[in-house]
Design a protein around this motif. Structure first.
Motif, PDB file in Angstrom:
ATOM      1  N   GLY A 110       0.816  -1.206   0.000  1.00  0.00           N
ATOM      2  CA  GLY A 110       0.000   0.000   0.000  1.00  0.00           C
ATOM      3  C   GLY A 110       0.848   1.252   0.000  1.00  0.00           C
ATOM      4  N   SER A 111       0.384   2.287   0.754  1.00  0.00           N
ATOM      5  CA  SER A 111       1.077   3.578   0.749  1.00  0.00           C
ATOM      6  C   SER A 111       2.377   3.544   1.541  1.00  0.00           C
ATOM      7  CB  SER A 111       0.160   4.657   1.324  1.00  0.00           C
ATOM      8  OG  SER A 111      -0.218   4.319   2.646  1.00  0.00           O
ATOM      9  N   ASP A 112       2.590   2.507   2.366  1.00  0.00           N
ATOM     10  CA  ASP A 112       3.842   2.362   3.121  1.00  0.00           C
ATOM     11  C   ASP A 112       4.577   1.175   2.518  1.00  0.00           C
ATOM     12  OD1 ASP A 112       5.859   2.612   4.889  1.00  0.00           O
ATOM     13  OD2 ASP A 112       4.787   1.751   6.597  1.00  0.00           O
ATOM     14  N   ILE A 113       5.533   1.497   1.635  1.00  0.00           N
ATOM     15  CA  ILE A 113       6.218   0.442   0.893  1.00  0.00           C
ATOM     16  C   ILE A 113       7.339  -0.126   1.744  1.00  0.00           C
ATOM     17  CG2 ILE A 113       7.638  -0.034  -1.144  1.00  0.00           C
ATOM     18  CD1 ILE A 113       6.035   2.039  -2.634  1.00  0.00           C
ATOM     19  N   ALA A 114       7.336  -1.451   1.887  1.00  0.00           N
ATOM     20  CA  ALA A 114       8.359  -2.152   2.672  1.00  0.00           C
ATOM     21  C   ALA A 114       9.082  -3.127   1.764  1.00  0.00           C
ATOM     22  CB  ALA A 114       7.726  -2.892   3.844  1.00  0.00           C
ATOM     23  N   LEU A 115      10.397  -3.143   1.887  1.00  0.00           N
ATOM     24  CA  LEU A 115      11.218  -4.007   1.044  1.00  0.00           C
ATOM     25  C   LEU A 115      12.169  -4.798   1.951  1.00  0.00           C
ATOM     26  CD1 LEU A 115      11.826  -4.718  -1.917  1.00  0.00           C
ATOM     27  CD2 LEU A 115      13.544  -2.901  -1.920  1.00  0.00           C
ATOM     28  N   ASP A 116      12.057  -6.133   1.924  1.00  0.00           N
ATOM     29  CA  ASP A 116      12.900  -7.010   2.741  1.00  0.00           C
ATOM     30  C   ASP A 116      14.107  -7.455   1.921  1.00  0.00           C
ATOM     31  OD1 ASP A 116      11.088  -6.793   4.790  1.00  0.00           O
ATOM     32  OD2 ASP A 116      10.008  -8.629   4.250  1.00  0.00           O
ATOM     33  N   LEU A 117      15.288  -7.095   2.381  1.00  0.00           N
ATOM     34  CA  LEU A 117      16.525  -7.410   1.677  1.00  0.00           C
ATOM     35  C   LEU A 117      17.507  -8.067   2.633  1.00  0.00           C
ATOM     36  CD1 LEU A 117      17.219  -4.037  -0.208  1.00  0.00           C
ATOM     37  CD2 LEU A 117      15.929  -6.010  -1.051  1.00  0.00           C
ATOM     38  N   THR A 118      18.399  -8.849   2.059  1.00  0.00           N
ATOM     39  CA  THR A 118      19.564  -9.359   2.777  1.00  0.00           C
ATOM     40  C   THR A 118      20.790  -9.035   1.945  1.00  0.00           C
ATOM     41  OG1 THR A 118      18.333 -11.162   3.815  1.00  0.00           O
ATOM     42  CG2 THR A 118      20.728 -11.388   3.699  1.00  0.00           C
ATOM     43  N   ALA A 119      21.719  -8.293   2.539  1.00  0.00           N
ATOM     44  CA  ALA A 119      22.943  -7.893   1.836  1.00  0.00           C
ATOM     45  C   ALA A 119      24.124  -8.638   2.402  1.00  0.00           C
ATOM     46  CB  ALA A 119      23.157  -6.388   1.952  1.00  0.00           C
ATOM     47  N   ALA A 120      25.057  -9.060   1.530  1.00  0.00           N
ATOM     48  CA  ALA A 120      26.236  -9.799   1.974  1.00  0.00           C
ATOM     49  C   ALA A 120      27.375  -9.560   0.995  1.00  0.00           C
ATOM     50  CB  ALA A 120      25.911 -11.291   2.072  1.00  0.00           C
ATOM     51  N   GLU A 121      28.600  -9.786   1.505  1.00  0.00           N
ATOM     52  CA  GLU A 121      29.830  -9.788   0.709  1.00  0.00           C
ATOM     53  C   GLU A 121      30.251  -8.394   0.240  1.00  0.00           C
ATOM     54  OE1 GLU A 121      29.823 -12.663  -2.437  1.00  0.00           O
ATOM     55  OE2 GLU A 121      28.704 -14.147  -1.246  1.00  0.00           O
ATOM     56  N   PHE A 122      29.639  -7.333   0.760  1.00  0.00           N
ATOM     57  CA  PHE A 122      30.105  -5.997   0.431  1.00  0.00           C
ATOM     58  C   PHE A 122      31.256  -5.637   1.364  1.00  0.00           C
ATOM     59  CE2 PHE A 122      25.841  -5.817  -1.359  1.00  0.00           C
ATOM     60  CZ  PHE A 122      26.081  -5.206  -2.586  1.00  0.00           C
ATOM     61  N   GLU A 123      32.350  -5.177   0.825  1.00  0.00           N
ATOM     62  CA  GLU A 123      33.503  -4.824   1.611  1.00  0.00           C
ATOM     63  C   GLU A 123      33.242  -3.561   2.424  1.00  0.00           C
ATOM     64  OE1 GLU A 123      36.790  -4.442  -0.969  1.00  0.00           O
ATOM     65  OE2 GLU A 123      36.718  -6.525  -1.694  1.00  0.00           O
ATOM     66  N   PRO A 124      33.895  -3.429   3.570  1.00  0.00           N
ATOM     67  CA  PRO A 124      33.702  -2.195   4.365  1.00  0.00           C
ATOM     68  C   PRO A 124      34.089  -0.960   3.549  1.00  0.00           C
ATOM     69  CG  PRO A 124      34.831  -3.893   5.638  1.00  0.00           C
ATOM     70  CD  PRO A 124      34.754  -4.405   4.239  1.00  0.00           C
ATOM     71  N   GLY A 125      33.275   0.068   3.636  1.00  0.00           N
ATOM     72  CA  GLY A 125      33.534   1.311   2.923  1.00  0.00           C
ATOM     73  C   GLY A 125      33.074   1.291   1.482  1.00  0.00           C
ATOM     74  N   LYS A 126      32.498   0.169   1.049  1.00  0.00           N
ATOM     75  CA  LYS A 126      32.020   0.064  -0.328  1.00  0.00           C
ATOM     76  C   LYS A 126      30.559  -0.355  -0.357  1.00  0.00           C
ATOM     77  CE  LYS A 126      36.521  -0.872  -2.426  1.00  0.00           C
ATOM     78  NZ  LYS A 126      37.295  -1.748  -3.354  1.00  0.00           N
ATOM     79  N   ALA A 127      29.757   0.372   0.405  1.00  0.00           N
ATOM     80  CA  ALA A 127      28.324   0.092   0.459  1.00  0.00           C
ATOM     81  C   ALA A 127      27.635   0.665  -0.767  1.00  0.00           C
ATOM     82  CB  ALA A 127      27.725   0.680   1.729  1.00  0.00           C
ATOM     83  N   VAL A 128      26.444   0.186  -0.990  1.00  0.00           N
ATOM     84  CA  VAL A 128      25.629   0.683  -2.106  1.00  0.00           C
ATOM     85  C   VAL A 128      24.314   1.208  -1.549  1.00  0.00           C
ATOM     86  CG1 VAL A 128      26.654  -0.878  -3.791  1.00  0.00           C
ATOM     87  CG2 VAL A 128      24.625  -1.595  -2.508  1.00  0.00           C
ATOM     88  N   SER A 129      23.676   2.071  -2.324  1.00  0.00           N
ATOM     89  CA  SER A 129      22.347   2.574  -1.972  1.00  0.00           C
ATOM     90  C   SER A 129      21.336   2.009  -2.959  1.00  0.00           C
ATOM     91  CB  SER A 129      22.323   4.100  -2.004  1.00  0.00           C
ATOM     92  OG  SER A 129      22.617   4.579  -3.309  1.00  0.00           O
ATOM     93  N   LEU A 130      20.084   1.972  -2.529  1.00  0.00           N
ATOM     94  CA  LEU A 130      19.028   1.362  -3.337  1.00  0.00           C
ATOM     95  C   LEU A 130      17.879   2.345  -3.509  1.00  0.00           C
ATOM     96  CD1 LEU A 130      17.880  -1.235  -4.706  1.00  0.00           C
ATOM     97  CD2 LEU A 130      16.802  -1.747  -2.507  1.00  0.00           C
ATOM     98  N   ASP A 131      17.454   2.540  -4.753  1.00  0.00           N
ATOM     99  CA  ASP A 131      16.269   3.336  -5.071  1.00  0.00           C
ATOM    100  C   ASP A 131      15.252   2.437  -5.764  1.00  0.00           C
ATOM    101  OD1 ASP A 131      17.554   5.595  -4.137  1.00  0.00           O
ATOM    102  OD2 ASP A 131      18.254   6.210  -6.122  1.00  0.00           O
ATOM    103  N   MET A 132      13.970   2.747  -5.523  1.00  0.00           N
ATOM    104  CA  MET A 132      12.892   2.077  -6.243  1.00  0.00           C
ATOM    105  C   MET A 132      12.194   3.113  -7.142  1.00  0.00           C
ATOM    106  SD  MET A 132      11.088  -0.318  -3.323  1.00  0.00           S
ATOM    107  CE  MET A 132       9.968  -1.058  -4.517  1.00  0.00           C
ATOM    108  N   ILE A 133      11.982   2.777  -8.390  1.00  0.00           N
ATOM    109  CA  ILE A 133      11.238   3.641  -9.303  1.00  0.00           C
ATOM    110  C   ILE A 133       9.872   3.007  -9.486  1.00  0.00           C
ATOM    111  CG2 ILE A 133      11.090   4.621 -11.608  1.00  0.00           C
ATOM    112  CD1 ILE A 133      14.453   3.539 -10.278  1.00  0.00           C
ATOM    113  N   VAL A 134       8.836   3.708  -9.056  1.00  0.00           N
ATOM    114  CA  VAL A 134       7.482   3.149  -9.058  1.00  0.00           C
ATOM    115  C   VAL A 134       6.526   4.124  -9.729  1.00  0.00           C
ATOM    116  CG1 VAL A 134       7.903   1.820  -6.953  1.00  0.00           C
ATOM    117  CG2 VAL A 134       6.941   4.121  -6.792  1.00  0.00           C
ATOM    118  N   THR A 135       5.372   3.578 -10.124  1.00  0.00           N
ATOM    119  CA  THR A 135       4.322   4.362 -10.772  1.00  0.00           C
ATOM    120  C   THR A 135       2.979   3.966 -10.179  1.00  0.00           C
ATOM    121  OG1 THR A 135       5.551   4.475 -12.862  1.00  0.00           O
ATOM    122  CG2 THR A 135       3.179   4.871 -12.962  1.00  0.00           C
TER     123      THR A 135
END
Length: 1004
Positions: free
Chosen positions: A641-666
């Motif tokens: 609904g209007s409160d979008i929730a996204l369940d993720l599990t992140a692994a194997e990213f080296e320290p200091g090399k994180a990524v950001s995530l955007d969702m493009i929705v309509t």
């Protein structure tokens, strides 16, 4: 002797009147062509001004008033008052002074500024819906939508402060830079006409992009005294000029053009004198030069076209004069012989022989001068009322040349009898002149070939001899064909006599043995060819203009929509036309320079067929729709609904090399624009990321997941998505830099490398075919196109069209319902709505009610009307007029020739009748001699017209100003040629038949 000549004219006033009329036909085009060009100039200019965009009828001078709060004047500043005074040199223009700068304090978000504007006499152009307009110092009026959004009302107090924009990436907001000033909200306004020329090019009311979407542009207006007393920094000053009533009348354009050049020079001097830095420059902006250039281009096209029919008519008229004078000289051979026998000297003989014709020619010249101007006046008054033909003595400048051509023709026609011995003049047999005639024909053929070669080598330049090329080519061909037809007529006559068909045989011998008959046949063929050529030019141009109006517009009516989202555009159109009967959403998609343009359309099942103007010879629109959209898209709707929730599990990213995530929705219900949801930095381990978006209350379609790295190189890792769609990798697509695989509890996204991918890693549902199916013109090679987000999208060609509606060729057509879900941005766009001819009259109101802003309403009929007033179309009106006059000229020559030979023909047939020839055969010989000429001339003339069109028609500028790349016709239609031939047969054949009946009555 002069009295004797006038006595001769009166005694033979019938032939003299005919010769005077023929001379008028030769002189009238020489007067009518310049007169018509002057009228065409006025029509073209008036048409371009009437269709001009507001920016093409206005100008603006702008400068920056630098911050003076430190004390003293800023060196190098421009005195806009002095510069504005130079605008007064533009006659008929009105001027508006304005000043503006950004302020904060009204909006709740400092990322959004308010435009504080003083505009001279603004209250006269605003509708106050609450309170009153500006009266005293510190008064303020605000827009009704801003008042509704910010809960403002008349009588309220608002503190405002001058602001500067902080471009620091960590700020990106407006910050106060001045003392606060308290304003009194005197009233709430609604703009009566945002496109009114008064508002200039400031885009006061254009939609503005802000955080979370866009909003209507509504400045806050105040008085000049308030602006002066407020503590502020840099301000934009401008003086706008816009055309008042009559300022762009045709007669004022030359003076306006000169004044504009002087103004540009004066502004350049003022700008140089006040150049104290980049911001101190005085800038003049106007699109009037573009308007003037289009007017000049239309004038140039008219000047290339009008001389072509004018020269053709003059040449044919001179040939008619040659026939008329030659026929008269032939009839007066005994008279010429008697004058020679009485011992008259050669000059006197020339005067007595030619004076009668010269008097008639001079009278016809006067009549032609008057008739040429009057004819143009009448045509302009009927075709373009209110423009005026603008008579001018300059229209007479070519009349002496036409008169000289006619006089030379008269003297040449008289030369044969004058130079013959008396014995030959007294004989009734035709005078020999076969080899001289052949020499003339060969000379004309050589001249025609030279003119055609010059036209080809000169790249279609119709100036000079090039303007005579069509007439010379057709006349030379007509002479050669007429010479070839005479032996055929003789052979047919002998064969008919051998078979006992005396009437038909006598007709064939009459046509073959009289030299004048061959010349008449040549003139008839040339007249039919010229008339057919002019009809061909007019018909090809008219069909081309119709193609540009229909196919070039795209639909019967095209509405341009202000900045909106793709989703809102499509949703609004579908809501207004759920039955797919009359409306279709369209988005022109910008491409790289040199690439074919792309058009995205919401084809649906029947929208494309119901709305688009389709190119001739193409597959039907429904088949193209199926090729573009073989199956409906399969959108992935985000849960939550209007409160979008996204369940993720992140692994194997080296320290200091994180990524950001955007969702493009309509939003699937079209309640809001596309949105980019910043879910934040992905942290190691399982985590739930949330973003509140009220527009997704009814569900949102996922367009893409965008994974972005920082500035670090070598970023890699694994993200597993647990609660979003299928875990099957076949249901997803991934851009370079990543791999997809199935995980026990979701979709596994392996980020292999983000190096060299500034747009990040994109993971998208496979909701559409890949590559996208497109329909293209024949020159497009399958590959990729730029999508709505400017990314390269692979495509495959599912069909071909000769042209794409509104774009022409080369161009590409794609389904908007496929292109939109793969777009990875939320930027607003300027779309279109195509409407069928039977769209409801209130369709604009319905679209406005669904949140769209219509900025322009263009109908194909409007485009057709505009094209009809461009230089090529206006000039071809003269070609149509010449086509009619040529037919009248040919009919007159038939009457003249039949009258000149009537007495002798009647004597011959009467003698044959006395010797036993049946009345039926006499009737056939008398009635069908000249109609047979017409029957032979019409098909030959039409064939020569087509040949002349193939050789020279390509050089005529028939497409108007800035023609789009559309498939225009290059050859006349069969129907138009058949209709022309039938009309010519009826008119000329009827005239010849009536002339034969008069001969028959003479026989008794």
């Amino acid at each position: 002797m002069i009295a004797l000549v006038f006595t001769m004219v009166w005694a033979r006033r019938g032939p003299a009147i005919v010769l005077a009329v023929l001379a008028a036909f030769a002189v009238a085009p020489a007067v009518a062509a310049p007169a018509y060009l002057r009228a065409a100039d006025r029509v073209v200019a008036a048409g371009q001004v009437a269709e001009a965009d507001p920016a093409e009828t206005a100008l603006s001078m702008r400068t920056t008033d630098r911050d003076r709060r430190a004390g003293g004047d800023v060196p190098g500043g421009v005195d806009l008052t002095a510069a504005g005074a130079t605008l007064v040199e533009l006659p008929g223009f009105r001027y508006v002074y304005s000043v503006e700068f950004p302020v904060i304090g009204m909006e709740t978000d400092d990322r959004v500024r308010t435009r504080l504007v003083h505009r001279q006499d603004a209250c006269a152009h605003l509708r106050i819906v609450a309170g009153r307009c500006l009266l005293g110092e510190s008064d303020l009026v605000v827009g009704e939508q801003a008042a509704r959004r910010l809960h403002l009302h008349a009588g309220q107090s608002v503190p405002l402060r001058f602001a500067k924009f902080d471009a620091d990436p960590d700020a990106l907001e407006f910050v106060a830079d001045g003392a606060a000033k308290k304003f009194f909200v005197a009233g709430i306004y609604r703009v009566t006409d945002p496109a009114e020329a008064y508002w200039g090019t400031h885009d006061y009311f254009a939609p503005e992009d802000v955080a979370g979407g866009s909003r209507p542009g509504e400045p806050a207006f105040t008085s000049l005294s308030t602006i002066s007393l407020m503590d502020h920094g840099d301000a934009e000053l401008s003086v706008d000029g816009y055309a008042g009533p009559g300022a762009l009348d045709v007669d004022r354009l030359p003076a306006l053009r000169d004044a504009l050049v002087h103004l540009e020079s004066g502004v350049a001097d003022l700008g140089a004198a006040g150049a104290g830095g980049p911001g101190n420059a005085l800038n003049l902006s106007t699109s009037m030069p573009a308007l003037m250039a289009r007017i000049d281009e239309g004038h140039a096209a008219a000047r290339r076209i009008v001389p072509v029919p004018a020269v053709a008519l003059i040449v044919l008229a001179c040939l008619a004069v040659l026939l008329a004078v030659g026929a008269g000289a032939e009839a007066r051979r005994p008279e010429t012989a008697v004058i020679a026998l009485r011992g008259a000297r050669l000059p006197h003989r020339w005067w007595l022989a030619s004076g009668e014709s010269l008097v008639a020619v001079l009278a016809g010249t006067i009549a032609g001068v008057l008739a040429g101007q009057w004819l143009v006046d009448a045509v302009v008054a009927i075709r373009w009322p209110g423009v005026g033909a603008d008579p001018d003595p300059a229209s007479l400048r070519y009349a002496p040349l036409a008169l000289a051509a006619v006089l030379i023709t008269v003297l040449a026609a008289q030369g044969g009898p004058m130079l013959r011995p008396v014995a030959e003049l007294l004989r009734r047999a035709p005078m020999p002149g076969r080899y001289a005639g052949i020499a003339v024909d060969v000379l004309l053929a050589a001249l025609a070939a030279g003119a055609a070669a010059q036209l080809a080598l000169g790249g279609g330049d119709l100036a000079g001899i090039g303007s005579a090329a069509p007439a010379l080519v057709m006349l030379a061909a007509a002479l050669l064909v007429a010479r070839a037809l005479r032996p055929l007529a003789a052979r047919s006559g002998h064969r008919s006599l051998d078979r006992g068909r005396l009437g038909r045989g006598l007709t064939g011998l009459l046509l073959s043995r009289r030299p004048a008959t061959g010349r008449v046949l040549a003139l008839l063929i040339a007249a039919v060819a010229v008339s057919g050529y002019m009809v061909a030019a007019s018909e090809v141009a008219a069909r081309g203009r119709q193609v540009e109006a229909d196919l070039g517009t795209g639909a019967a009516r095209v509405l341009s929509i202000g900045a909106t989202s793709r989703n809102q555009l499509v949703t609004a159109v579908r809501a207004v036309d759920p039955g797919q009967r009359f409306a279709m959403a369209v988005v022109p998609v910008a491409q790289d320079p040199g690439a074919p343009p792309l058009l995205a359309v919401d084809t649906g099942e029947r929208r494309l067929a119901a709305t688009a103007n389709w190119p001739g010879g193409a597959d039907d629109a429904e088949r193209i729709s199926r090729a573009l959209r073989p199956q409906p898209p399969r959108p992935l709707v985000v849960p939550g609904g209007s409160d979008i929730a996204l369940d993720l599990t992140a692994a194997e990213f080296e320290p200091g090399k994180a990524v950001s995530l955007d969702m493009i929705v309509t939003p699937v219900d079209g309640s809001g624009p596309d949105a980019v949801l910043p879910m934040g930095v992905v942290v190691p381990g399982p985590h739930t990321y949330r973003y509140a978006l009220p527009q997704c209350h009814g569900g949102c379609r996922l367009n893409a997941l965008k994974i972005s790295g920082g500035q670090s190189l070598g970023t890699h890792g694994v993200i597993t998505v647990h609660n979003l769609g299928s875990g099957d990798p076949a249901a997803w697509r991934v851009s370079p830099g990543g791999r997809l695989s199935a995980a026990p509890d979701g979709l596994r996204i392996e980020v292999t490398s983000l190096d060299g991918h500034p747009e990040g890693l994109l993971v998208q549902p496979a909701a559409t075919p890949w590559p996208l199916p497109v329909v293209a013109t024949g020159t497009f090679v399958p590959g990729s196109v730029s999508g709505l987000d400017f990314r390269a999208i692979p495509v495959t060609v599912a069909g071909r069209l000769p042209a794409i509606p509104s774009l022409g060729a080369p161009a590409v057509l794609v389904d908007l319902d496929y292109l939109d879900p793969i777009s990875t941005d939320a930027a607003p766009l300027a779309g279109q709505v195509w409407l069928a001819a039977d769209a409801p009259p209130d369709v604009v109101r319905q679209l406005t009610a669904h949140g769209l802003t219509v900025t322009r309403d263009l109908a194909a009929a409007q485009v057709a009307s505009r094209l009809d007033r461009q230089g090529a179309a206006v000039a071809l009106g003269y070609a149509g007029l010449v086509a009619v006059l040529v037919v009248v000229l040919a009919a007159g020559v038939l009457v003249l020739t039949a009258g000149a030979g009537r007495e002798r023909q009647a004597e011959d047939l009467a003698a044959l009748r006395a010797q036993g020839l049946s009345r039926r055969e006499v009737r056939r010989a008398a009635l069908w001699a000249y109609p047979m000429l017409v029957v032979a001339a019409v098909p030959a003339g039409v064939a020569i017209a087509l040949a002349g069109w193939a050789v020279t028609g390509w050089a005529l500028p028939l497409t108007g100003v800035d023609p789009p790349p559309l498939p225009r016709p290059s050859w006349p239609g069969v129907i138009s040629l058949v209709v022309t031939a039938v009309v010519l047969v009826i008119v000329l054949g009827g005239t010849a038949l009536l002339a034969g009946r008069r001969t028959l009555r003479r026989i008794g």
